[in-house]
Design a protein around this motif. Structure first.
Motif, mmCIF file in Angstrom:
data_model
loop_
_atom_site.group_PDB
_atom_site.id
_atom_site.type_symbol
_atom_site.label_atom_id
_atom_site.label_comp_id
_atom_site.label_asym_id
_atom_site.label_seq_id
_atom_site.Cartn_x
_atom_site.Cartn_y
_atom_site.Cartn_z
ATOM 1 N N HIS A 20 27.194 27.214 -37.142
ATOM 2 C CA HIS A 20 26.323 27.013 -35.998
ATOM 3 C C HIS A 20 26.787 27.755 -34.751
ATOM 4 N N ASN A 21 27.989 28.313 -34.770
ATOM 5 C CA ASN A 21 28.435 29.060 -33.609
ATOM 6 C C ASN A 21 28.420 30.563 -33.871
ATOM 7 N N LYS A 22 27.778 30.996 -34.961
ATOM 8 C CA LYS A 22 27.714 32.415 -35.275
ATOM 9 C C LYS A 22 26.307 32.777 -35.720
ATOM 10 N N ARG A 23 25.888 33.989 -35.399
ATOM 11 C CA ARG A 23 24.618 34.489 -35.906
ATOM 12 C C ARG A 23 24.697 36.000 -36.011
ATOM 13 N N ARG A 24 23.961 36.557 -36.937
ATOM 14 C CA ARG A 24 23.937 37.999 -37.099
ATOM 15 C C ARG A 24 22.731 38.589 -36.388
ATOM 16 N N GLU A 25 22.856 39.824 -36.022
ATOM 17 C CA GLU A 25 21.791 40.500 -35.292
ATOM 18 C C GLU A 25 20.660 40.895 -36.235
ATOM 19 N N ILE A 26 19.429 40.499 -35.898
ATOM 20 C CA ILE A 26 18.242 40.889 -36.654
ATOM 21 C C ILE A 26 17.416 41.842 -35.793
ATOM 22 N N LEU A 27 17.086 43.004 -36.362
ATOM 23 C CA LEU A 27 16.367 44.034 -35.617
ATOM 24 C C LEU A 27 14.857 43.806 -35.673
ATOM 25 N N THR A 28 14.178 44.430 -34.768
ATOM 26 C CA THR A 28 12.716 44.413 -34.806
ATOM 27 C C THR A 28 12.248 45.287 -35.970
ATOM 28 N N ARG A 29 10.961 45.212 -36.267
ATOM 29 C CA ARG A 29 10.433 45.997 -37.393
ATOM 30 C C ARG A 29 10.620 47.489 -37.150
ATOM 31 N N VAL A 30 10.381 47.935 -35.939
ATOM 32 C CA VAL A 30 10.531 49.366 -35.626
ATOM 33 C C VAL A 30 11.984 49.790 -35.774
ATOM 34 N N GLU A 31 12.888 48.979 -35.227
ATOM 35 C CA GLU A 31 14.312 49.285 -35.344
ATOM 36 C C GLU A 31 14.764 49.232 -36.804
ATOM 37 N N SER A 32 14.190 48.298 -37.539
ATOM 38 C CA SER A 32 14.544 48.168 -38.956
ATOM 39 C C SER A 32 14.144 49.408 -39.743
ATOM 40 N N GLU A 33 12.954 49.939 -39.459
ATOM 41 C CA GLU A 33 12.482 51.133 -40.158
ATOM 42 C C GLU A 33 13.396 52.322 -39.897
ATOM 43 N N ILE A 34 13.889 52.426 -38.676
ATOM 44 C CA ILE A 34 14.805 53.517 -38.332
ATOM 45 C C ILE A 34 16.110 53.389 -39.110
ATOM 46 N N MET A 35 16.633 52.154 -39.183
ATOM 47 C CA MET A 35 17.888 51.926 -39.904
ATOM 48 C C MET A 35 17.730 52.208 -41.398
ATOM 49 N N VAL A 36 16.624 51.768 -41.981
ATOM 50 C CA VAL A 36 16.398 51.990 -43.414
ATOM 51 C C VAL A 36 16.271 53.485 -43.704
ATOM 52 N N ALA A 37 15.610 54.203 -42.825
ATOM 53 C CA ALA A 37 15.457 55.649 -43.010
ATOM 54 C C ALA A 37 16.800 56.366 -42.956
ATOM 55 N N ASN A 38 17.776 55.719 -42.325
ATOM 56 C CA ASN A 38 19.110 56.309 -42.195
ATOM 57 C C ASN A 38 20.033 55.889 -43.344
ATOM 58 N N GLY A 39 19.478 55.225 -44.357
ATOM 59 C CA GLY A 39 20.286 54.734 -45.465
ATOM 60 C C GLY A 39 20.892 55.860 -46.292
ATOM 61 N N ALA A 40 22.108 55.643 -46.747
ATOM 62 C CA ALA A 40 22.817 56.667 -47.528
ATOM 63 C C ALA A 40 22.983 56.254 -48.985
ATOM 64 N N ILE A 41 23.448 55.017 -49.211
ATOM 65 C CA ILE A 41 23.655 54.546 -50.580
ATOM 66 C C ILE A 41 23.285 53.078 -50.674
ATOM 67 N N VAL A 42 22.916 52.646 -51.865
ATOM 68 C CA VAL A 42 22.665 51.235 -52.134
ATOM 69 C C VAL A 42 23.984 50.609 -52.570
#
Length: 343
Positions: free
Chosen positions: A238-260
């Motif tokens: 309850h004292n930690k959370r991970r950063e969740i990006l917006t859909r636009v930001e998410s698309e940019i990150m996925v496009a930058n993917g290198a390996i699964v």
């Protein structure tokens, strides 16, 4: 000239040899020396782990998300339950070892054999459980993508719940073939084993599922202001959370993917920092080697007990010696458990 001690009219050479200065036999003393040196070794490993974790605290994997499996309960989230059970079994084996040593002091051969057998079984169950835990850690469950910059991105729905790659990735036309030595040229190296899905297949699946978002490995400490603006992610402390990006930001990150990335190994880790996997394999493996060695030694001593070797000697000191080692192994696990799973 040796120092001397006087009791009444009797003078004895205390440190000149041939006696036990601290009431401990040579074998016990050497076991204590070994335990102290081994304790320093484990201390160095855990100190290095603590330093690395502190340095990369913002992207260090959270144990509640990593160790969620329980045997015969596929698909059920049970964070830390099996690790807690493993710990209980190992500590209980330490109790049975104490009972074996106590029975040896009373020259009760059958009780010594019985309690040592329980100790051996507890050690075997622990080692087997650790192997099962390694298998799940290596295999992974959800999968992730490592970007060209080396960051790990995970996939979640709008409620912040993890989504497996198999739920949205698509199979694209065209057969992928893994390069191996018998297919490659002399100057080419073997490539890494093929993953279930390629980056392109994950990208295509993500594009066709607009409800999906990207969760980064970055961790934020929850504050009162954050609670007003951001919902905590399910499954996290309850004292930690991970950063969740917006859909636009998410698309940019996925496009930058290198390996699964599926699971964890010494080069890639779907849970977060690669160092976590390195330390996990090394430290838990080193401790597991100690436990397995202890099981082998205990089994040898158990056979000697059954054969009546110590009964003939009129002493079960060997049981006490291996008991010291077994208690040390249990104590070390308490620190490993605390560092890796609780803190």
């Amino acid at each position: 000239m040796g120092s001397t001690g006087t009791t009444g009219n009797n003078t004895e050479n205390t440190w000149g040899g041939g006696n036990e200065p601290m009431g401990a036999s040579y074998g016990k003393l050497m076991m204590w020396f070994f335990i102290i040196s081994d304790a320093l070794t484990f201390s160095g490993f855990l100190a290095a782990y603590g330093f690395s974790r502190f340095k990369f605290i913002n992207n260090w994997p959270i144990a509640d998300e990593v160790f969620t499996h329980f045997p015969f309960m596929h698909g059920v989230e049970a964070p830390m339950y099996y690790v807690a059970l493993m710990t209980f079994i190992l500590i209980f084996s330490s109790v049975t070892m104490v009972l074996a040593v106590d029975a040896g002091h009373h020259m009760q051969k059958m009780k010594v054999a019985f309690y040592m057998l329980l100790t051996i079984l507890g050690g075997l169950i622990f080692v087997g459980s650790q192997a099962w835990e390694w298998k799940n850690f290596i295999k992974g469950e959800y999968g992730a993508v490592e970007t060209k910059g080396g960051s790990i991105i995970q996939f979640v729905n709008k409620e912040g719940e993890r989504v497996k790659l198999e739920k949205f990735a698509v199979h694209l036309p065209g057969q992928r073939e893994e390069l191996t030595r018998n297919k490659g040229k002399w100057f080419m190296k073997d490539e890494e084993s093929l993953t279930t899905y390629s980056v392109a297949e994950v990208q295509a699946g993500f594009k066709s599922h607009p409800e999906l978002l990207i969760r980064t490995e970055k961790i934020y400490r929850d504050t009162e202001e954050d609670r007003k603006n951001t919902k905590l992610q399910p499954g996290l402390n309850h004292n930690k959370r991970r950063e969740i990006l917006t859909r636009v930001e998410s698309e940019i990150m996925v496009a930058n993917g290198a390996i699964v990335v599926e699971g964890a190994n010494l080069r890639h880790n779907e849970y977060g920092s690669k160092l976590f996997a390195d330390f996990f394999f090394f430290i838990t493996g080193f401790h597991g080697f100690h436990v397995f060695s202890g099981v082998i030694i205990n089994f040898i001593i158990f056979l000697n007990v059954v054969l009546g070797t110590y009964e003939k000697r009129r002493t079960y000191e060997m049981v006490e010696k291996v008991g010291l080692y077994w208690h040390f192994v249990d104590l070390v696990w308490v620190f490993v458990f605390t560092f890796f799973y609780l803190v």
